[in-house]
Design an enzyme around this catalytic site. Structure first.
Site, mmCIF file in Angstrom:
data_model
loop_
_atom_site.group_PDB
_atom_site.id
_atom_site.type_symbol
_atom_site.label_atom_id
_atom_site.label_comp_id
_atom_site.label_asym_id
_atom_site.label_seq_id
_atom_site.Cartn_x
_atom_site.Cartn_y
_atom_site.Cartn_z
ATOM 1 N N GLN A 1 0.814 -1.214 0.000
ATOM 2 C CA GLN A 1 0.000 0.000 0.000
ATOM 3 C C GLN A 1 0.851 1.269 0.000
ATOM 4 O OE1 GLN A 1 -3.139 0.379 -0.458
ATOM 5 N NE2 GLN A 1 -3.846 -1.732 -0.292
ATOM 6 N N SER B 1 3.472 -4.385 -4.771
ATOM 7 C CA SER B 1 2.480 -4.830 -5.749
ATOM 8 C C SER B 1 2.343 -3.793 -6.851
ATOM 9 C CB SER B 1 1.127 -5.041 -5.059
ATOM 10 O OG SER B 1 0.163 -5.509 -5.975
ATOM 11 N N GLY B 2 2.497 -4.214 -8.111
ATOM 12 C CA GLY B 2 2.502 -3.286 -9.222
ATOM 13 C C GLY B 2 1.186 -2.583 -9.472
ATOM 14 N N CYS C 1 -9.425 -7.988 1.672
ATOM 15 C CA CYS C 1 -8.861 -9.146 0.979
ATOM 16 C C CYS C 1 -9.880 -10.273 0.861
ATOM 17 C CB CYS C 1 -7.601 -9.626 1.690
ATOM 18 S SG CYS C 1 -7.597 -9.406 3.463
#
Length: 367
Positions: free
Chosen positions: A168, A188-189, A313
């Site tokens: 994040q 995370s891309g 999630c």
């Protein structure tokens, strides 16, 4: 930026970087290798790392798995198979961290009402058998920043590996892997405009952990399988753009926080988590006392607004948020509002216009 970089790579033709396996020494393979290493260096520059510390993965979930499994495997190699390795994590970590921690001996440490873990309590849970300490940079549901600098420094003094989940934070706040001194970091891309299914595990120079994915010597024997060159190119372009972009997420979420303190409070809205200055800039978590979240989400979606409720999630099940439960607040009725690389003032205004109308419609008695 990612789309343009990928389009350029696709337009390069049969001799371009996508035609070959970067592990081969023919012309096409070498072109792919050059493109991959250029992407690696760009990602490293964006996050304060060295190129050799960058391992391309399919996303932060895989990176977290590789960090946890690798730390436990490293511990077992050093202390024997009968010593699986103890892991310490905060109760508000992402499910990918919590579930991998639970696959062996683990201690889960509670948090305060804002979602922040006490660093002394986290470190007190470290034992002689601890092989890894997890700590997220900032929370994925309420945005609360964690004391990563203090915890990383203490873990380094104790000789315990520490993993920082920066999924994040990367692309939202300055991330300097080298200055922080963490052993492992997940990125995370898609969180900052990169292609979905791309990510990075940063591994500090000198740290050796066995690979989770085996079967080849790709990524310097740290992750097997032919590299996703196209994904790496897009990820690198997005990371470079995010590192150079003017910060504006705080302005957008500030409008939401200001509204919640005024007009929002009059319709039962409350912000949970830490204050803006100790939170990630792009996340605000709102709660409301008397309406189920599912119809709120549907009403907002009909108005062109996409937000989420419950555990971020577990979108399919809308399970109560374990993060909010750990904080001791209502885990059943919440909205996780986040702004991204493409969000605008108009998007925020649409949300602030729609939410009170949706709540009012759901609260009004039907005739």
């Amino acid at each position: 930026a990612a789309a343009d970089a990928i389009r350029d790579a696709l337009d390069a033709g049969p001799a371009g970087p996508l035609a070959g396996d970067p592990g081969r020494i023919h012309q096409e393979g070498m072109a792919a290798r050059v493109a991959l290493e250029q992407a690696r260096d760009a990602v490293a520059a964006a996050f304060g790392a060295r190129g050799r510390e960058v391992v391309f993965t399919s996303g932060a979930t895989e990176s977290i798995a590789a960090a946890t499994w690798g730390a436990r495997a490293r511990h077992a190699d050093r202390h024997g198979a009968g010593s699986p390795g103890h892991v310490v994590a905060a109760a508000v970590e992402h499910s990918a961290v919590r579930e991998w921690a639970a696959r062996g001996p683990a201690t889960v440490v509670g948090v305060d009402g804002t979602g922040r873990v006490d660093p002394e309590e986290l470190l007190d849970a470290v034992t002689e058998g601890t092989c890894l300490v997890h700590l997220q940079w900032g929370n994925h549901e309420v945005g609360t920043l964690q004391p990563v600098t203090e915890v990383v420094a203490a873990c380094r003094e104790r000789g315990v590996l520490v993993h920082v989940d920066a999924a994040q934070a990367a692309g939202q706040v300055p991330v300097d892997f080298g200055a922080l001194g963490a052993d492992l970091m997940s990125i995370s891309g898609h969180k900052f405009g990169g292609p979905p299914g791309t990510g990075v595990l940063l591994v500090r120079r000198g740290v050796r952990v066995p690979p989770l994915v085996v079967g080849g010597d790709q990524e310097r024997a740290r992750r097997a399988g032919v590299e996703n060159v196209l994904g790496a190119i897009g990820l690198a372009a997005a990371a470079t753009e995010a590192a150079a972009a003017e910060p504006r997420a705080r302005i957008l979420t500030g409008r939401i926080r200001d509204w919640a303190a005024g007009d929002g409070a009059r319709v039962g809205i409350e912000v949970v988590g830490a204050a803006a200055e100790t939170s990630l800039p792009h996340i605000v978590c709102l709660t409301f006392p008397d309406v189920e979240p599912q119809p709120v989400l549907l009403g907002l979606d009909a108005a062109g607004v996409s937000v989420h409720s419950g555990s971020s999630c577990s979108s399919e099940s809308l399970e109560p948020s374990p993060v909010l439960e750990a904080m001791g607040v209502d885990a059943q009725r919440s909205l996780r509002v986040s702004v991204g690389w493409s969000s605008t003032v108009e998007d925020v205004d649409r949300f602030l216009d729609a939410l009170p109308r949706v709540l009012d419609g759901l609260r009004s008695p039907r005739t």
